[in-house]
Scaffold this motif. Structure first.
Motif, PDB file in Angstrom:
ATOM      1  N   VAL A 210       0.830  -1.203   0.000  1.00 42.94           N
ATOM      2  CA  VAL A 210       0.000   0.000   0.000  1.00 42.94           C
ATOM      3  C   VAL A 210       0.869   1.259   0.000  1.00 42.94           C
ATOM      4  O   VAL A 210       0.589   2.212   0.710  1.00 42.94           O
ATOM      5  N   SER A 211       1.915   1.251  -0.827  1.00 47.70           N
ATOM      6  CA  SER A 211       2.803   2.409  -0.852  1.00 47.70           C
ATOM      7  C   SER A 211       2.031   3.645  -1.288  1.00 47.70           C
ATOM      8  O   SER A 211       1.176   3.591  -2.169  1.00 47.70           O
ATOM      9  N   GLY A 212       2.299   4.735  -0.627  1.00 41.30           N
ATOM     10  CA  GLY A 212       1.619   5.989  -0.930  1.00 41.30           C
ATOM     11  C   GLY A 212       0.392   6.238  -0.079  1.00 41.30           C
ATOM     12  O   GLY A 212      -0.146   7.332  -0.098  1.00 41.30           O
ATOM     13  N   PHE A 213      -0.075   5.249   0.655  1.00 43.41           N
ATOM     14  CA  PHE A 213      -1.228   5.407   1.537  1.00 43.41           C
ATOM     15  C   PHE A 213      -0.747   5.625   2.965  1.00 43.41           C
ATOM     16  O   PHE A 213       0.169   4.954   3.434  1.00 43.41           O
ATOM     17  N   SER A 214      -1.377   6.561   3.647  1.00 43.63           N
ATOM     18  CA  SER A 214      -1.051   6.790   5.057  1.00 43.63           C
ATOM     19  C   SER A 214      -1.970   5.937   5.916  1.00 43.63           C
ATOM     20  O   SER A 214      -2.949   5.348   5.430  1.00 43.63           O
ATOM     21  N   GLN A 215      -1.691   5.892   7.190  1.00 40.53           N
ATOM     22  CA  GLN A 215      -2.478   5.085   8.116  1.00 40.53           C
ATOM     23  C   GLN A 215      -3.931   5.548   8.158  1.00 40.53           C
ATOM     24  O   GLN A 215      -4.843   4.742   8.264  1.00 40.53           O
TER      25      GLN A 215
ATOM     26  N   ASN B 231     -16.610 -14.104   8.953  1.00 42.80           N
ATOM     27  CA  ASN B 231     -15.432 -14.784   8.413  1.00 42.80           C
ATOM     28  C   ASN B 231     -14.833 -14.034   7.226  1.00 42.80           C
ATOM     29  O   ASN B 231     -14.228 -14.641   6.350  1.00 42.80           O
ATOM     30  N   THR B 232     -14.992 -12.714   7.219  1.00 46.04           N
ATOM     31  CA  THR B 232     -14.481 -11.907   6.111  1.00 46.04           C
ATOM     32  C   THR B 232     -13.581 -10.797   6.656  1.00 46.04           C
ATOM     33  O   THR B 232     -13.953 -10.093   7.583  1.00 46.04           O
ATOM     34  N   LEU B 233     -12.408 -10.663   6.060  1.00 53.00           N
ATOM     35  CA  LEU B 233     -11.487  -9.575   6.374  1.00 53.00           C
ATOM     36  C   LEU B 233     -11.461  -8.659   5.165  1.00 53.00           C
ATOM     37  O   LEU B 233     -11.168  -9.098   4.053  1.00 53.00           O
ATOM     38  N   THR B 234     -11.791  -7.379   5.369  1.00 48.27           N
ATOM     39  CA  THR B 234     -11.838  -6.413   4.275  1.00 48.27           C
ATOM     40  C   THR B 234     -10.827  -5.310   4.545  1.00 48.27           C
ATOM     41  O   THR B 234     -10.832  -4.710   5.614  1.00 48.27           O
ATOM     42  N   ILE B 235      -9.987  -5.067   3.559  1.00 47.83           N
ATOM     43  CA  ILE B 235      -8.989  -3.990   3.644  1.00 47.83           C
ATOM     44  C   ILE B 235      -9.340  -2.971   2.571  1.00 47.83           C
ATOM     45  O   ILE B 235      -9.432  -3.312   1.391  1.00 47.83           O
ATOM     46  N   LYS B 236      -9.546  -1.715   2.984  1.00 53.24           N
ATOM     47  CA  LYS B 236      -9.904  -0.642   2.054  1.00 53.24           C
ATOM     48  C   LYS B 236      -8.860   0.455   2.121  1.00 53.24           C
ATOM     49  O   LYS B 236      -8.314   0.754   3.183  1.00 53.24           O
ATOM     50  N   GLY B 237      -8.624   1.065   0.983  1.00 50.88           N
ATOM     51  CA  GLY B 237      -7.737   2.213   0.907  1.00 50.88           C
ATOM     52  C   GLY B 237      -8.360   3.269   0.033  1.00 50.88           C
ATOM     53  O   GLY B 237      -8.863   2.978  -1.056  1.00 50.88           O
ATOM     54  N   GLU B 238      -8.357   4.503   0.525  1.00 47.54           N
ATOM     55  CA  GLU B 238      -8.949   5.600  -0.237  1.00 47.54           C
ATOM     56  C   GLU B 238      -8.071   6.833  -0.065  1.00 47.54           C
ATOM     57  O   GLU B 238      -7.867   7.307   1.050  1.00 47.54           O
ATOM     58  N   LYS B 239      -7.540   7.321  -1.173  1.00 52.68           N
ATOM     59  CA  LYS B 239      -6.665   8.491  -1.141  1.00 52.68           C
ATOM     60  C   LYS B 239      -7.481   9.754  -0.966  1.00 52.68           C
ATOM     61  O   LYS B 239      -8.616   9.852  -1.414  1.00 52.68           O
ATOM     62  N   SER B 240      -6.868  10.720  -0.319  1.00 55.60           N
ATOM     63  CA  SER B 240      -7.497  12.030  -0.184  1.00 55.60           C
ATOM     64  C   SER B 240      -7.570  12.683  -1.558  1.00 55.60           C
ATOM     65  O   SER B 240      -6.761  12.412  -2.442  1.00 55.60           O
ATOM     66  N   ALA B 241      -8.531  13.569  -1.722  1.00 50.65           N
ATOM     67  CA  ALA B 241      -8.747  14.204  -3.027  1.00 50.65           C
ATOM     68  C   ALA B 241      -7.545  15.026  -3.460  1.00 50.65           C
ATOM     69  O   ALA B 241      -7.108  14.956  -4.599  1.00 50.65           O
ATOM     70  N   ASN B 242      -6.980  15.832  -2.569  1.00 49.30           N
ATOM     71  CA  ASN B 242      -5.850  16.688  -2.907  1.00 49.30           C
ATOM     72  C   ASN B 242      -4.734  16.418  -1.911  1.00 49.30           C
ATOM     73  O   ASN B 242      -4.751  16.932  -0.806  1.00 49.30           O
ATOM     74  N   GLU B 243      -3.780  15.600  -2.303  1.00 47.36           N
ATOM     75  CA  GLU B 243      -2.736  15.229  -1.357  1.00 47.36           C
ATOM     76  C   GLU B 243      -1.688  16.333  -1.221  1.00 47.36           C
ATOM     77  O   GLU B 243      -1.187  16.870  -2.200  1.00 47.36           O
TER      78      GLU B 243
ATOM     79  N   GLY C  71       2.948   7.185 -12.466  1.00 48.80           N
ATOM     80  CA  GLY C  71       3.320   5.775 -12.450  1.00 48.80           C
ATOM     81  C   GLY C  71       3.021   5.116 -11.120  1.00 48.80           C
ATOM     82  O   GLY C  71       2.942   3.897 -11.028  1.00 48.80           O
ATOM     83  N   ILE C  72       2.836   5.916 -10.087  1.00 50.33           N
ATOM     84  CA  ILE C  72       2.508   5.388  -8.768  1.00 50.33           C
ATOM     85  C   ILE C  72       0.991   5.400  -8.637  1.00 50.33           C
ATOM     86  O   ILE C  72       0.367   6.458  -8.638  1.00 50.33           O
ATOM     87  N   ALA C  73       0.440   4.218  -8.538  1.00 52.48           N
ATOM     88  CA  ALA C  73      -1.015   4.108  -8.458  1.00 52.48           C
ATOM     89  C   ALA C  73      -1.506   4.683  -7.143  1.00 52.48           C
ATOM     90  O   ALA C  73      -0.969   4.386  -6.085  1.00 52.48           O
ATOM     91  N   ALA C  74      -2.513   5.511  -7.219  1.00 59.18           N
ATOM     92  CA  ALA C  74      -3.092   6.114  -6.024  1.00 59.18           C
ATOM     93  C   ALA C  74      -4.602   5.966  -6.050  1.00 59.18           C
ATOM     94  O   ALA C  74      -5.321   6.777  -5.501  1.00 59.18           O
ATOM     95  N   ARG C  75      -5.070   4.915  -6.683  1.00 64.44           N
ATOM     96  CA  ARG C  75      -6.514   4.721  -6.786  1.00 64.44           C
ATOM     97  C   ARG C  75      -7.033   3.991  -5.556  1.00 64.44           C
ATOM     98  O   ARG C  75      -6.301   3.300  -4.862  1.00 64.44           O
ATOM     99  N   ALA C  76      -8.289   4.157  -5.319  1.00 67.97           N
ATOM    100  CA  ALA C  76      -8.926   3.488  -4.189  1.00 67.97           C
ATOM    101  C   ALA C  76      -9.005   1.990  -4.478  1.00 67.97           C
ATOM    102  O   ALA C  76      -9.074   1.564  -5.626  1.00 67.97           O
ATOM    103  N   PHE C  77      -8.982   1.205  -3.409  1.00 65.71           N
ATOM    104  CA  PHE C  77      -9.073  -0.242  -3.577  1.00 65.71           C
ATOM    105  C   PHE C  77      -9.849  -0.842  -2.419  1.00 65.71           C
ATOM    106  O   PHE C  77     -10.040  -0.228  -1.374  1.00 65.71           O
ATOM    107  N   GLU C  78     -10.277  -2.067  -2.636  1.00 64.08           N
ATOM    108  CA  GLU C  78     -10.924  -2.854  -1.583  1.00 64.08           C
ATOM    109  C   GLU C  78     -10.579  -4.313  -1.828  1.00 64.08           C
ATOM    110  O   GLU C  78     -10.843  -4.854  -2.901  1.00 64.08           O
ATOM    111  N   ARG C  79      -9.956  -4.944  -0.842  1.00 59.38           N
ATOM    112  CA  ARG C  79      -9.590  -6.360  -0.908  1.00 59.38           C
ATOM    113  C   ARG C  79     -10.357  -7.095   0.171  1.00 59.38           C
ATOM    114  O   ARG C  79     -10.354  -6.685   1.328  1.00 59.38           O
ATOM    115  N   ALA C  80     -11.000  -8.191  -0.187  1.00 65.73           N
ATOM    116  CA  ALA C  80     -11.739  -8.994   0.789  1.00 65.73           C
ATOM    117  C   ALA C  80     -11.127 -10.388   0.834  1.00 65.73           C
ATOM    118  O   ALA C  80     -10.836 -10.979  -0.209  1.00 65.73           O
ATOM    119  N   PHE C  81     -10.907 -10.893   2.034  1.00 67.49           N
ATOM    120  CA  PHE C  81     -10.362 -12.223   2.251  1.00 67.49           C
ATOM    121  C   PHE C  81     -11.363 -13.022   3.082  1.00 67.49           C
ATOM    122  O   PHE C  81     -11.846 -12.533   4.102  1.00 67.49           O
TER     123      PHE C  81
END
Length: 158
Positions: free
Chosen positions: A53-58, A68-80, A91-101
């Motif tokens: 998750v490079s580029g994402f802050s805590q 029984n589901t673990l969901t990890i979400k990342g959402e970048k601020s509009a104006n960093e 080249g550095i992806a900064a799009r929002a994502f959601e991963r479910a395990f």
């Protein structure tokens, strides 16, 4: 196309077949490859999921464990950083994502940490004492005539 093979996990784990089958299914049904992640076995009953998750802050990341589901979400601020510079190439992806395990039964999230652009989520499988197999002692008895509990058998024979 998958770039990893979960076959070694199937061989070396007992009771986590459902865990790895669900992870395998989640990856094979066309889920996006962003962000990349690793699943490691760190002990007898402990596992670690590492997500790049490079580029994402805590504050831009969230982890939710529900049933029984673990969901990890990342959402970048509009104006960093309030930067007004024009980006010529991104080249550095900064799009929002959601991963479910999907997690196996009795697998719980122990903790999570963010270091060097990797989000580490530690998992532990804690089986309740009531669900663990227990050993039953086998008693040996001498072969003697069966004992009559009450006198009904003798009365019926007479």
């Amino acid at each position: 196309m998958r770039s990893y093979d979960l076959t070694p996990f199937y061989r070396s784990t007992v009771g986590f077949d459902r865990f790895f089958s669900l992870l395998d299914q989640a990856a094979s049904d066309g889920s996006p490859g962003y962000p990349p992640y690793n699943i490691e076995r760190t002990g007898e009953t402990t596992y670690r999921i590492s997500v790049a998750v490079s580029g994402f802050s805590q504050g831009e990341l969230s982890i939710v464990a529900k049933e029984n589901t673990l969901t990890i979400k990342g959402e970048k601020s509009a104006n960093e950083n309030g930067s007004t510079a024009e980006v010529l190439y991104r080249g550095i992806a900064a799009r929002a994502f959601e991963r479910a395990f999907q997690l196996a039964d009795f697998v719980q999230v122990k903790n999570a940490s963010l270091e060097n652009g990797l989000l580490h989520v530690d998992l532990v499988r804690e089986i309740p004492e009531a669900k663990k197999p227990r050993s039953i002692p086998i008693a040996t008895t001498s072969t003697v005539a069966p004992q009559v509990v009450d006198g009904s058998a003798e009365k019926a024979a007479a």
